[in-house]
Scaffold this active site. Structure first.
Site, PDB file in Angstrom:
ATOM      1  N   LYS A  22       0.832  -1.207   0.000  1.00  0.00           N
ATOM      2  CA  LYS A  22       0.000   0.000   0.000  1.00  0.00           C
ATOM      3  C   LYS A  22       0.867   1.259   0.000  1.00  0.00           C
ATOM      4  O   LYS A  22       0.652   2.169  -0.796  1.00  0.00           O
ATOM      5  CB  LYS A  22      -0.919   0.001   1.229  1.00  0.00           C
ATOM      6  N   ASN A  23       1.832   1.321   0.897  1.00  0.00           N
ATOM      7  CA  ASN A  23       2.595   2.564   1.039  1.00  0.00           C
ATOM      8  C   ASN A  23       3.480   2.849  -0.171  1.00  0.00           C
ATOM      9  O   ASN A  23       3.727   4.007  -0.501  1.00  0.00           O
ATOM     10  CB  ASN A  23       3.413   2.547   2.331  1.00  0.00           C
ATOM     11  N   CYS A 117      -3.427  12.724  13.148  1.00  0.00           N
ATOM     12  CA  CYS A 117      -4.286  11.583  12.895  1.00  0.00           C
ATOM     13  C   CYS A 117      -4.294  10.714  14.133  1.00  0.00           C
ATOM     14  O   CYS A 117      -3.752  11.103  15.158  1.00  0.00           O
ATOM     15  CB  CYS A 117      -3.871  10.832  11.639  1.00  0.00           C
ATOM     16  N   ARG A 122       1.974  14.339  13.678  1.00  0.00           N
ATOM     17  CA  ARG A 122       2.487  14.245  12.317  1.00  0.00           C
ATOM     18  C   ARG A 122       2.785  15.582  11.620  1.00  0.00           C
ATOM     19  O   ARG A 122       2.097  15.981  10.671  1.00  0.00           O
ATOM     20  CB  ARG A 122       1.536  13.372  11.471  1.00  0.00           C
ATOM     21  N   ASP A 305       4.815   0.295  12.216  1.00  0.00           N
ATOM     22  CA  ASP A 305       3.560  -0.275  11.696  1.00  0.00           C
ATOM     23  C   ASP A 305       3.354  -1.734  12.116  1.00  0.00           C
ATOM     24  O   ASP A 305       2.304  -2.313  11.832  1.00  0.00           O
ATOM     25  CB  ASP A 305       3.532  -0.181  10.158  1.00  0.00           C
ATOM     26  N   ARG A 397      -8.593  -0.003   5.106  1.00  0.00           N
ATOM     27  CA  ARG A 397      -7.736   0.969   4.419  1.00  0.00           C
ATOM     28  C   ARG A 397      -6.459   0.317   3.900  1.00  0.00           C
ATOM     29  O   ARG A 397      -5.869   0.796   2.940  1.00  0.00           O
ATOM     30  CB  ARG A 397      -7.344   2.088   5.390  1.00  0.00           C
TER      31      ARG A 397
END
Ligand code: UD1
Length: 432
Positions: A22-23, A117, A122, A305, A397
């Site tokens: 994803k990233n 978030c 951030r 993560d 997501r």
């Protein structure tokens, strides 16, 4: 509102195919508008963050042709606005990658300022420092970051903190600046390398990605390419730790084992067996796991993560573990939920002290964010009884067909959207 319901206590066994990262895909999709020619991107994960970014790209006028769930063709020749709507940044922070991409190509871009978030505040000061060093005027007004340059020029930049996002954003803008840019203290994550490879396949001249010094010789034009996104190391890691927490035996396939080394070595340290082959890693754990200490760090350190997923695993290991979160300040919000399942965890500042317990018990819990949500699913699969995980929009997501992949490994898990479906699952499982 969709939820996951699961009956825990079943070791996960079998093989799972890992999706595209994803990233990496987020950076690559943003960069794909930097040419007026058509770019084809394959191995995209079919997850909501990617779909929202594709809408954002369409929203500024690029042509997006979704060939199938994992392949898209993008043509950026029709871009009609250099200003992104707030609705996209609100849904997905990484749409701010369009700032670097548009600034590089058009020397002008406007993107709403992303807020904090669920995992922390951030800041984006390093992105802005990079744009300014390239010669852009950067202003923050009316909730927008506006950046503009008559021309971008190469620069020698030292990042104050190692930032994945800033490295990506500045690398994209510098790819189309005049002259050579040197980025020092750059992030080294596999998706930085993937984005650099993608840009190079479009005609950019980027060297050193994957080390902390990246050299970029700017080019005036980029061209079409066909590119396959790398496998998702965090999705792979999540299944590896799901295998560990449930005392299972899982082979994660379609991975780059080198990207998983920080995870494999921790798994071995806590008592799992890990076998690597060319593009797969097998994790099996027959005995009770034991404690360890972890500090999250930029790549190649242990990834933030994966912090919630290893913490769940350590909650079931013998002894006391200490987990220090050094990247984001708000990443222990799942601990209260996990405590409701019987975990013994005390959080002090950026450190969690985990005293392993023999078992967790099922409960209704809520996902505070993407990775913590996946960790709570792992907890539910390892726990005795039935667990319901709410707010799975966060999980969707970043995990493609998460429940299906887990079902294929033998998990009793279902995605339900009505009380009736929930009740049916409970009735069936309690009757067994
Ligand atoms: C990316 C990942 C995210 C991962 C994180 C760390 C994507 C889309 N997201 O997020 O999943 O958790 O890397 O591996 O790839 N910082 C500053 N100033 C800046 C930028 C960052 O102080 O201008 C700080 C942050 O607050 C944080 C640290 O640097 O403490 C690392 O953040 P960064 O690497 O930028 O994370 P993201 O790119 O947002």
């Amino acid at each position: 509102m969709e939820r996951y319901i699961m009956k825990g206590g079943i070791p996960l066994v079998g093989e799972v195919e890992i999706s595209g990262a994803k990233n990496a895909a987020l950076g690559i999709l943003a960069a794909s508008i930097m040419t007026d020619e058509t770019v084809t991107i394959d191995n995209l994960p079919d997850v909501s963050d990617i779909n929202v970014l594709l809408q954002a790209i369409e929203g500024i006028g690029a042509h997006v042709n979704r060939i199938d769930r994992h392949t898209v063709k993008i043509n950026g020749s029709g871009i009609r606005t250099l200003s992104l709507d707030y609705e996209y940044i609100k849904k997905i922070r990484a749409s701010y990658y369009l700032l670097g991409a548009l600034l590089g190509k058009y020397k002008k871009a406007e993107v709403p300022l992303p807020g904090g978030c669920n995992i922390g505040t951030r800041p984006i000061d390093q992105h802005l420092k990079g744009f300014r060093a390239l010669g852009a005027d950067v202003r923050i007004e009316y909730g927008f970051i506006s950046t503009e340059a008559t021309h971008l020029h190469g620069t020698h930049l030292y990042f104050d903190v190692v930032s994945v996002g800033a490295t990506i954003n500045v690398m994209m803008a510098a790819a189309m600046a005049e002259g050579t840019t040197i980025l020092e203290n750059a992030a080294k994550e596999p998706h930085i390398v993937d984005l650099a490879n993608f840009l190079n396949s479009m005609g950019a001249n980027i060297k050193g990605a994957g080390t902390d010094v990246i050299r970029i010789r700017g080019v005036s034009k980029l061209h079409s390419t066909e590119y396959t996104v790398i496998p998702d190391q965090i999705e792979a890691g999540t299944f590896m730790f799901a295998a560990a927490a449930t005392q299972g035996d899982v082979t994660v396939k379609n991975v780059i084992p080198k990207h998983l080394e920080a995870l494999s070595s921790k798994l071995m340290e806590i008592g799992c067996q890990v076998e690597e082959s060319d593009d797969a890693v097998r994790v099996y754990c027959k005995n009770k796991l034991h404690n360890t200490h972890i500090k999250t760090l930029p790549y190649p350190g242990f990834p933030t993560d994966m912090q919630p997923q290893i913490s769940v695993t350590l909650a079931l290991a013998s002894g006391t573990s200490i987990v220090t979160e050094s990247i984001f300040e708000n990443r222990f919000r799942y601990v209260d939920e996990l405590s409701r399942m019987g975990a013994k965890i005390k959080v002090e500042g950026n450190t969690a002290i985990i005293t392993g317990v023999d078992k967790l018990s099922g409960a209704i819990v809520s996902s505070p964010d993407l990775r913590a949500g996946a960790a709570l699913v792992i907890a539910g699969l390892a726990a005795e009884g039935i667990t319901i995980v709410e707010d799975i929009v966060y999980i969707q997501r970043g995990y493609e067909r998460f429940e299906e992949k887990l079902q294929n490994l033998g998990a009793e898990i279902e995605k339900v959207s009505t009380e009736k479906e929930l009740y049916k699952f409970q009735l069936r499982e309690t009757a067994v």
